[in-house]
Enzyme design. Sequence first.
Site, short mmCIF file in Angstrom:
data_model
loop_
_atom_site.label_atom_id
_atom_site.label_comp_id
_atom_site.label_asym_id
_atom_site.label_seq_id
_atom_site.Cartn_x
_atom_site.Cartn_y
_atom_site.Cartn_z
N HIS A 20 0.84 -1.20 0.00
CA HIS A 20 0.00 0.00 0.00
C HIS A 20 0.87 1.25 0.00
O HIS A 20 2.07 1.20 0.33
CB HIS A 20 -0.89 0.05 1.25
CG HIS A 20 -1.99 -0.95 1.27
ND1 HIS A 20 -2.23 -1.76 2.37
CD2 HIS A 20 -2.93 -1.29 0.35
CE1 HIS A 20 -3.27 -2.55 2.12
NE2 HIS A 20 -3.70 -2.28 0.90
N CYS A 28 -1.36 0.92 9.81
CA CYS A 28 -2.24 -0.13 9.29
C CYS A 28 -3.23 -0.64 10.34
O CYS A 28 -4.30 -1.13 9.99
CB CYS A 28 -1.41 -1.31 8.79
SG CYS A 28 -0.30 -0.91 7.44
#
Length: 285
Positions: free
Chosen positions: A178, A272
Site C-alpha cells: 500500500h 495499518c
Amino acid sequence: MTNTITAYVEDEYSVLADVIMCEPRHMAIKEVINEMQKQHASANIDIEKAVFQHKQLTAVIQEFGAAVHFLPASASLPEQVFTRDIGFVIDDQLILSNMGTSIRSAETMALADWYEQRYGPCSHLKSGTIEGGDVMLSEKLLFIGQSSRTSKEGLDELQRACPNKQIIPVHFDNRHLHLDCIFNILDSSTAIAYEPAFETESLETVKQFFNIISVPEEEQSRLGTNVFSLGRRHVISLPENTHVNKQLREYGFIVHEVPYDEIIKSGGSFRCTTLPLRRERKNHQ
C-alpha cells in the site's frame, strides 16, 4: 443506535479523538497475500506476543487522550487487526473499502455492521477496488496510491464520492503493498517516504507539496514510513528504526517508540492497525 460520535477526519495529523482497532487474538498467516508474509509464513505469528504489543500501542494512544473502539475479533478473519485497510474517514464520511483480495472482503462487512449499529450509515463504493492503506488525506488534497489493491476505477469512484477534494494519484512499485508502506503525511508540509519505491513523476509531485524525511532501505524493511500521528506533533514509531526516529526529532516531532515487530510480520505496522474515526477540527485544537 447511539449517535455519540460524529465521524470527522480532514487530515492525517490533527489531534486524534477516536480510533477503531481490533485485537490480534486470531492473527495468522493463513494465505500469503503480501511480500512480508512470504518471509514469515513458516514461523507464523506468536499470538501472545502480538496481543501484548498491540496492548502497548493501545496504551500509548489512550494515554494521549484518545478513545479506542474495538471491533470484535473473529476467528474467521485472520487479518482483522489491520483496521486501516478496510475503511477510511474523509471529512464526515466513513467509507468502506472495496478490498482487492477476497480473503479480506468479510472484514468490511464486519466494520459496516459494527459502525451502523452505533453511529448510522456508512458509504459504500460501487466500482473498482480501493483499500484504506492507499488513501492519505491532507485537508483538500487526497493522495491515492495506485497499487495492486487500488485501481483507477476505485480512484474515480472515490472522486465522485468526494467532489470537493483534489485527488493526486501516486504510482509506485507494486512489490510494496500500500501507499502507507512507502509514504506517510506528518503535517501540512512534511512527509516521510521511501523514495526508491516511487515512480519518478509521482515522487516529483509529492515533493511539490512536502518536505521529505527519507527512509533508508534497512528501515524500509521494517515499514519505517508506517508511523502513526497522534496530533500536536506526537508520532508513534518502531524503536529499531533509529535513523527515522532521529530525523523525526530533528524536524520537531515527539517520538513514542513502541515495539511492534510481531505484528509487522504480517505486512503492516502502526498506521495499518489504526482507523481514525475522529480527529479534532482545526478550530478546536
